[in-house]
Enzyme design. Structure first.
Site, PDB file in Angstrom:
ATOM      1  N   ASP A 103       0.832  -1.208   0.000  1.00 47.76           N
ATOM      2  CA  ASP A 103       0.000   0.000   0.000  1.00 47.76           C
ATOM      3  C   ASP A 103       0.861   1.251   0.000  1.00 47.76           C
ATOM      4  O   ASP A 103       0.659   2.162  -0.788  1.00 47.76           O
ATOM      5  CB  ASP A 103      -0.977  -0.002   1.192  1.00 47.76           C
ATOM      6  CG  ASP A 103      -0.289  -0.193   2.537  1.00 47.76           C
ATOM      7  OD1 ASP A 103       0.940  -0.456   2.588  1.00 47.76           O
ATOM      8  OD2 ASP A 103      -0.975  -0.079   3.575  1.00 47.76           O
ATOM      9  N   ASP A 106       6.950   3.871   3.420  1.00 46.86           N
ATOM     10  CA  ASP A 106       7.206   5.029   4.275  1.00 46.86           C
ATOM     11  C   ASP A 106       8.718   5.065   4.548  1.00 46.86           C
ATOM     12  O   ASP A 106       9.486   5.566   3.720  1.00 46.86           O
ATOM     13  CB  ASP A 106       6.347   4.859   5.536  1.00 46.86           C
ATOM     14  CG  ASP A 106       6.460   5.989   6.534  1.00 46.86           C
ATOM     15  OD1 ASP A 106       6.962   7.062   6.184  1.00 46.86           O
ATOM     16  OD2 ASP A 106       6.041   5.801   7.689  1.00 46.86           O
ATOM     17  N   LYS A 109      11.448   0.255   5.763  1.00 44.59           N
ATOM     18  CA  LYS A 109      12.005  -0.804   6.600  1.00 44.59           C
ATOM     19  C   LYS A 109      11.269  -2.147   6.445  1.00 44.59           C
ATOM     20  O   LYS A 109      11.896  -3.204   6.421  1.00 44.59           O
ATOM     21  CB  LYS A 109      11.975  -0.367   8.070  1.00 44.59           C
ATOM     22  CG  LYS A 109      12.703  -1.324   8.979  1.00 44.59           C
ATOM     23  CD  LYS A 109      12.958  -0.733  10.347  1.00 44.59           C
ATOM     24  CE  LYS A 109      13.806  -1.704  11.171  1.00 44.59           C
ATOM     25  NZ  LYS A 109      14.210  -1.157  12.447  1.00 44.59           N
ATOM     26  N   LEU A 111       9.658  -3.507   3.863  1.00 47.24           N
ATOM     27  CA  LEU A 111      10.053  -4.255   2.662  1.00 47.24           C
ATOM     28  C   LEU A 111      11.541  -4.585   2.671  1.00 47.24           C
ATOM     29  O   LEU A 111      11.942  -5.666   2.255  1.00 47.24           O
ATOM     30  CB  LEU A 111       9.689  -3.481   1.397  1.00 47.24           C
ATOM     31  CG  LEU A 111       8.215  -3.487   1.019  1.00 47.24           C
ATOM     32  CD1 LEU A 111       8.023  -2.809  -0.320  1.00 47.24           C
ATOM     33  CD2 LEU A 111       7.661  -4.901   0.977  1.00 47.24           C
TER      34      LEU A 111
HETATM   35  P1  IMP Z   1       7.608   1.360   6.405  1.00 49.94           P
HETATM   36  O1  IMP Z   1       8.188   0.060   6.875  1.00 49.94           O
HETATM   37  O2  IMP Z   1       8.042   2.506   7.288  1.00 49.94           O
HETATM   38  O3  IMP Z   1       7.880   1.637   4.946  1.00 49.94           O
HETATM   39  O4  IMP Z   1       6.064   1.295   6.635  1.00 49.94           O
HETATM   40  C1  IMP Z   1       5.256   0.544   5.818  1.00 49.94           C
HETATM   41  C2  IMP Z   1       3.893   0.316   6.447  1.00 49.94           C
HETATM   42  O5  IMP Z   1       3.566   1.332   7.397  1.00 49.94           O
HETATM   43  C3  IMP Z   1       2.821   0.385   5.392  1.00 49.94           C
HETATM   44  O6  IMP Z   1       2.598  -0.867   4.798  1.00 49.94           O
HETATM   45  C4  IMP Z   1       1.629   0.867   6.172  1.00 49.94           C
HETATM   46  O7  IMP Z   1       0.959  -0.219   6.754  1.00 49.94           O
HETATM   47  C5  IMP Z   1       2.209   1.727   7.265  1.00 49.94           C
HETATM   48  N1  IMP Z   1       2.166   3.157   6.940  1.00 49.94           N
HETATM   49  C6  IMP Z   1       3.191   3.971   6.625  1.00 49.94           C
HETATM   50  N2  IMP Z   1       2.780   5.231   6.391  1.00 49.94           N
HETATM   51  C7  IMP Z   1       1.440   5.215   6.541  1.00 49.94           C
HETATM   52  C8  IMP Z   1       0.411   6.231   6.389  1.00 49.94           C
HETATM   53  O8  IMP Z   1       0.631   7.411   6.065  1.00 49.94           O
HETATM   54  N3  IMP Z   1      -0.855   5.797   6.617  1.00 49.94           N
HETATM   55  C9  IMP Z   1      -1.176   4.534   6.964  1.00 49.94           C
HETATM   56  N4  IMP Z   1      -0.254   3.568   7.112  1.00 49.94           N
HETATM   57  C10 IMP Z   1       1.036   3.907   6.895  1.00 49.94           C
END
Ligand code: IMP
Length: 177
Positions: A103, A106, A109, A111
């Site tokens: 989805d 961010d 981390k 992936l």
């Molecule tokens: P990452 O590991 O920091 O890239 O976070 C990935 C996961 O964090 C995504 O799959 C989402 O489930 C959640 N996430 C990150 N940013 C948002 C946001 O703005 N809204 C909702 N969920 C988020």
């Protein structure tokens, strides 16, 4: 709905349903071309990617398969940072052409930690399709092959994305005010 409130936060429409649908269709058309005559296996990461995966799939015309897996959860508005678990990886990935459906990327981390686990199964290729990417927030090196929208580092909900479990059901994507 133009503005919504969940717990302590207010959100307003950032990407409309029509804009999202058009972009998802474009991505599917690109994948149809890129994978013509091949048979990719999509790995959709739950919970957040369920709407993206469902809509993208409707526009695919190639032979293709999909499997859903669940990774770490996200608490509140900050990433927990830890990939806790991976449930549902019950298909053989050996020599498969994988396309991960996420989805939102961010920090990257989630992936970044998970991709090596997929590569352990020796797929023949691996690409990533992310509906949303927050380039300013990304700290882990990842190659995103298909990106729906690059967005600012502000919390978003809707179209599968949640704030503390709520907000996944909206057709538009909303940004925190
Ligand atoms: P990452 O590991 O920091 O890239 O976070 C990935 C996961 O964090 C995504 O799959 C989402 O489930 C959640 N996430 C990150 N940013 C948002 C946001 O703005 N809204 C909702 N969920 C988020």
């Amino acid at each position: 709905m133009s503005a919504i409130r969940i717990h302590d936060k207010s959100f307003e429409v950032y990407l409309s349903e029509a804009t999202i649908q058009e972009r998802v269709k474009n991505i599917a058309e690109t994948i149809n071309k890129d994978y013509q005559g091949r048979r990719p296996l999509f790995i959709a990461i739950l919970n957040g990617s369920f709407m993206f995966a469902a809509d993208l799939f409707k526009y695919l015309t190639i032979d293709t398969e999909i499997s859903f897996i669940k990774l770490a959860s996200y608490k509140g508005m900050r990433s927990s940072g830890n990939v806790i678990t991976s449930i549902g990886l019950d298909v053989d990935l050996f020599k498969k052409e994988l396309i991960i459906l996420e989805d939102i990327v961010d920090t990257g981390k989630t992936l970044y930690n998970f991709i090596p686990k997929l590569k352990d199964h020796h797929p023949s290729s691996l690409k990533i399709a992310a509906l949303l990417h927050k380039p300013e927030a990304t700290q882990f090196p990842l190659t995103l092959d298909y990106i729906g929208f690059s967005i600012p580092d502000k919390f978003v909900i809707g179209y599968g994305l949640d704030y503390d479990g709520l907000g996944r059901n909206y057709r538009d994507i909303y940004q925190v005010v």
